[in-house]
Design a protein around this motif. Structure first.
Motif, PDB file in Angstrom:
ATOM      1  N   VAL A 116      20.270  98.154 -20.963  1.00 22.13           N
ATOM      2  CA  VAL A 116      20.012  98.120 -22.331  1.00 22.13           C
ATOM      3  C   VAL A 116      18.783  98.924 -22.594  1.00 22.13           C
ATOM      4  O   VAL A 116      18.904  99.900 -23.583  1.00 22.13           O
ATOM      5  CB  VAL A 116      19.739  96.614 -22.801  1.00 22.13           C
ATOM      6  CG1 VAL A 116      19.322  96.876 -24.362  1.00 22.13           C
ATOM      7  CG2 VAL A 116      21.011  95.875 -22.762  1.00 22.13           C
ATOM      8  N   LEU A 117      17.808  98.819 -21.971  1.00 26.65           N
ATOM      9  CA  LEU A 117      16.448  99.818 -21.994  1.00 26.65           C
ATOM     10  C   LEU A 117      16.951 101.216 -21.867  1.00 26.65           C
ATOM     11  O   LEU A 117      16.555 102.336 -22.481  1.00 26.65           O
ATOM     12  CB  LEU A 117      15.322  99.368 -21.172  1.00 26.65           C
ATOM     13  CG  LEU A 117      14.639  97.971 -21.725  1.00 26.65           C
ATOM     14  CD1 LEU A 117      13.626  97.506 -20.743  1.00 26.65           C
ATOM     15  CD2 LEU A 117      14.071  98.323 -23.007  1.00 26.65           C
ATOM     16  N   ASP A 118      17.622 101.495 -20.750  1.00 25.87           N
ATOM     17  CA  ASP A 118      18.075 102.759 -20.155  1.00 25.87           C
ATOM     18  C   ASP A 118      18.920 103.388 -21.299  1.00 25.87           C
ATOM     19  O   ASP A 118      18.764 104.402 -21.715  1.00 25.87           O
ATOM     20  CB  ASP A 118      19.007 102.692 -18.770  1.00 25.87           C
ATOM     21  CG  ASP A 118      18.073 102.706 -17.849  1.00 25.87           C
ATOM     22  OD1 ASP A 118      16.650 102.615 -17.937  1.00 25.87           O
ATOM     23  OD2 ASP A 118      18.572 102.223 -16.655  1.00 25.87           O
ATOM     24  N   ALA A 119      19.959 102.587 -22.032  1.00 30.28           N
ATOM     25  CA  ALA A 119      20.937 103.064 -23.277  1.00 30.28           C
ATOM     26  C   ALA A 119      19.882 103.261 -24.161  1.00 30.28           C
ATOM     27  O   ALA A 119      20.078 104.354 -24.968  1.00 30.28           O
ATOM     28  CB  ALA A 119      21.934 102.058 -23.332  1.00 30.28           C
ATOM     29  N   LEU A 120      19.037 102.568 -24.590  1.00 28.90           N
ATOM     30  CA  LEU A 120      18.150 102.961 -25.708  1.00 28.90           C
ATOM     31  C   LEU A 120      17.075 104.132 -25.504  1.00 28.90           C
ATOM     32  O   LEU A 120      16.922 104.763 -26.448  1.00 28.90           O
ATOM     33  CB  LEU A 120      17.281 101.468 -25.823  1.00 28.90           C
ATOM     34  CG  LEU A 120      17.921 100.438 -26.629  1.00 28.90           C
ATOM     35  CD1 LEU A 120      17.019  99.308 -26.683  1.00 28.90           C
ATOM     36  CD2 LEU A 120      18.536 100.623 -27.888  1.00 28.90           C
ATOM     37  N   THR A 121      16.552 104.130 -24.419  1.00 22.10           N
ATOM     38  CA  THR A 121      15.892 105.436 -24.111  1.00 22.10           C
ATOM     39  C   THR A 121      16.703 106.609 -24.195  1.00 22.10           C
ATOM     40  O   THR A 121      16.296 107.584 -24.846  1.00 22.10           O
ATOM     41  CB  THR A 121      15.289 105.093 -22.937  1.00 22.10           C
ATOM     42  OG1 THR A 121      16.035 104.962 -21.783  1.00 22.10           O
ATOM     43  CG2 THR A 121      14.053 104.142 -23.035  1.00 22.10           C
ATOM     44  N   LYS A 122      17.901 106.633 -23.758  1.00 24.38           N
ATOM     45  CA  LYS A 122      18.655 107.740 -23.702  1.00 24.38           C
ATOM     46  C   LYS A 122      19.080 108.060 -25.183  1.00 24.38           C
ATOM     47  O   LYS A 122      19.252 109.137 -25.778  1.00 24.38           O
ATOM     48  CB  LYS A 122      19.834 107.453 -22.809  1.00 24.38           C
ATOM     49  CG  LYS A 122      19.829 107.651 -21.571  1.00 24.38           C
ATOM     50  CD  LYS A 122      21.214 107.471 -20.383  1.00 24.38           C
ATOM     51  CE  LYS A 122      20.775 107.289 -19.165  1.00 24.38           C
ATOM     52  NZ  LYS A 122      22.067 107.159 -18.693  1.00 24.38           N
ATOM     53  N   GLY A 123      19.496 107.025 -26.022  1.00 20.54           N
ATOM     54  CA  GLY A 123      19.785 107.352 -27.517  1.00 20.54           C
ATOM     55  C   GLY A 123      18.649 107.806 -27.995  1.00 20.54           C
ATOM     56  O   GLY A 123      18.808 108.647 -28.997  1.00 20.54           O
ATOM     57  N   LYS A 171      18.718  88.011 -11.670  1.00 19.64           N
ATOM     58  CA  LYS A 171      19.091  89.422 -11.304  1.00 19.64           C
ATOM     59  C   LYS A 171      20.019  90.058 -12.382  1.00 19.64           C
ATOM     60  O   LYS A 171      19.722  91.087 -12.657  1.00 19.64           O
ATOM     61  CB  LYS A 171      19.509  89.351 -10.012  1.00 19.64           C
ATOM     62  CG  LYS A 171      18.585  89.269  -8.720  1.00 19.64           C
ATOM     63  CD  LYS A 171      19.113  89.301  -7.364  1.00 19.64           C
ATOM     64  CE  LYS A 171      18.198  88.964  -6.367  1.00 19.64           C
ATOM     65  NZ  LYS A 171      18.651  89.387  -5.022  1.00 19.64           N
ATOM     66  N   VAL A 172      20.990  89.092 -12.765  1.00 20.75           N
ATOM     67  CA  VAL A 172      21.993  89.849 -13.712  1.00 20.75           C
ATOM     68  C   VAL A 172      21.136  90.036 -14.846  1.00 20.75           C
ATOM     69  O   VAL A 172      21.574  91.096 -15.543  1.00 20.75           O
ATOM     70  CB  VAL A 172      23.399  88.778 -13.807  1.00 20.75           C
ATOM     71  CG1 VAL A 172      24.029  89.182 -14.874  1.00 20.75           C
ATOM     72  CG2 VAL A 172      24.124  88.818 -12.408  1.00 20.75           C
ATOM     73  N   SER A 173      20.637  89.145 -15.314  1.00 23.15           N
ATOM     74  CA  SER A 173      19.820  89.392 -16.609  1.00 23.15           C
ATOM     75  C   SER A 173      18.719  90.538 -16.637  1.00 23.15           C
ATOM     76  O   SER A 173      18.669  91.315 -17.481  1.00 23.15           O
ATOM     77  CB  SER A 173      19.205  88.195 -17.110  1.00 23.15           C
ATOM     78  OG  SER A 173      18.168  87.816 -16.353  1.00 23.15           O
ATOM     79  N   ALA A 174      18.284  90.764 -15.361  1.00 25.53           N
ATOM     80  CA  ALA A 174      17.682  91.800 -15.496  1.00 25.53           C
ATOM     81  C   ALA A 174      18.182  93.046 -15.168  1.00 25.53           C
ATOM     82  O   ALA A 174      17.502  94.000 -15.851  1.00 25.53           O
ATOM     83  CB  ALA A 174      16.254  91.570 -14.033  1.00 25.53           C
ATOM     84  N   THR A 175      19.195  93.190 -14.625  1.00 30.28           N
ATOM     85  CA  THR A 175      20.122  94.328 -14.615  1.00 30.28           C
ATOM     86  C   THR A 175      20.492  94.727 -15.914  1.00 30.28           C
ATOM     87  O   THR A 175      20.499  95.738 -16.491  1.00 30.28           O
ATOM     88  CB  THR A 175      21.302  94.251 -13.581  1.00 30.28           C
ATOM     89  OG1 THR A 175      20.871  93.788 -12.351  1.00 30.28           O
ATOM     90  CG2 THR A 175      22.017  95.345 -13.498  1.00 30.28           C
ATOM     91  N   VAL A 176      20.935  93.534 -16.726  1.00 28.96           N
ATOM     92  CA  VAL A 176      21.334  93.901 -18.115  1.00 28.96           C
ATOM     93  C   VAL A 176      20.174  94.372 -18.902  1.00 28.96           C
ATOM     94  O   VAL A 176      20.751  95.357 -19.744  1.00 28.96           O
ATOM     95  CB  VAL A 176      22.298  92.601 -18.706  1.00 28.96           C
ATOM     96  CG1 VAL A 176      22.513  92.829 -20.035  1.00 28.96           C
ATOM     97  CG2 VAL A 176      23.313  92.382 -18.123  1.00 28.96           C
TER      98      VAL A 176
END
Length: 181
Positions: free
Chosen positions: A170-177, A161-166
């Protein structure tokens, strides 16, 4: 100048020194003469004792000796257990009927298991204490194993769960970038 050393004849019986031993006070005394044969035997013994074969041979001889002693003593013990003996009192006078060593051993074993060892704090027989200790040990081991399995399962679940959340963060941050560029 010429030095000559003449040796007439050396045999295994040739004396080469004294055998020195020590008494209980640590004082040295001569206990005979050492020959060439004694010295050769000592050197061979020291060399052979260092080999693995010697260790294996010594263990095998010890095992055979133990088996032979056990075989020789077993009938004597069986006879002693069956032979009738007379119980006596403190003065060696006969008391009661004849019995056998087997019966005496069984009586003592029964007493040991049924007697209360500490009547002040504990009123239970010794056998109950032994059984309780073994049950507690068995349950303790079982419970420890189950707790360990539960911890491992929780750690595995949390880890995924922690790795999925991380990964999602990361994907969210990349897509926002990407949207900002």
């Amino acid at each position: 100048m010429e030095i000559k050393i003449l040796i007439d004849e050396i045999t295994l019986d040739t004396v080469v020194g004294d055998v020195i031993r020590y008494d209980e006070d640590g004082d040295a005394y001569c206990d005979g003469k050492a020959t060439v044969a004694d010295k050769v035997a000592e050197l061979i013994k020291d060399a052979v004792a260092k080999t693995p074969e010697y260790t294996s041979l010594r263990e095998r001889v010890t095992s055979i000796r133990t088996e032979e002693i056990r075989a020789a003593v077993k009938p004597v013990i069986q006879e002693a257990l069956k032979r009738p003996i007379q119980r006596t009192n403190y003065y060696g006078e006969a008391t009661g009927k004849e019995t056998t060593l087997s019966e005496i051993i069984m009586d003592e074993a029964k007493k040991t298991f049924t007697e209360v060892r500490d009547s002040y704090r504990n009123k239970r027989p010794f056998i109950n204490e032994v059984v309780q200790a073994e049950v507690q040990k068995a349950f303790g081991t079982y419970i420890q194993d189950e707790v360990k399995k539960a911890r491992e399962a929780v750690a595995a679940e949390l880890g995924s769960k922690v790795s999925a959340t991380v990964a999602q963060s990361v994907l969210d941050a990349l897509t926002k970038g990407e949207k900002h560029d």
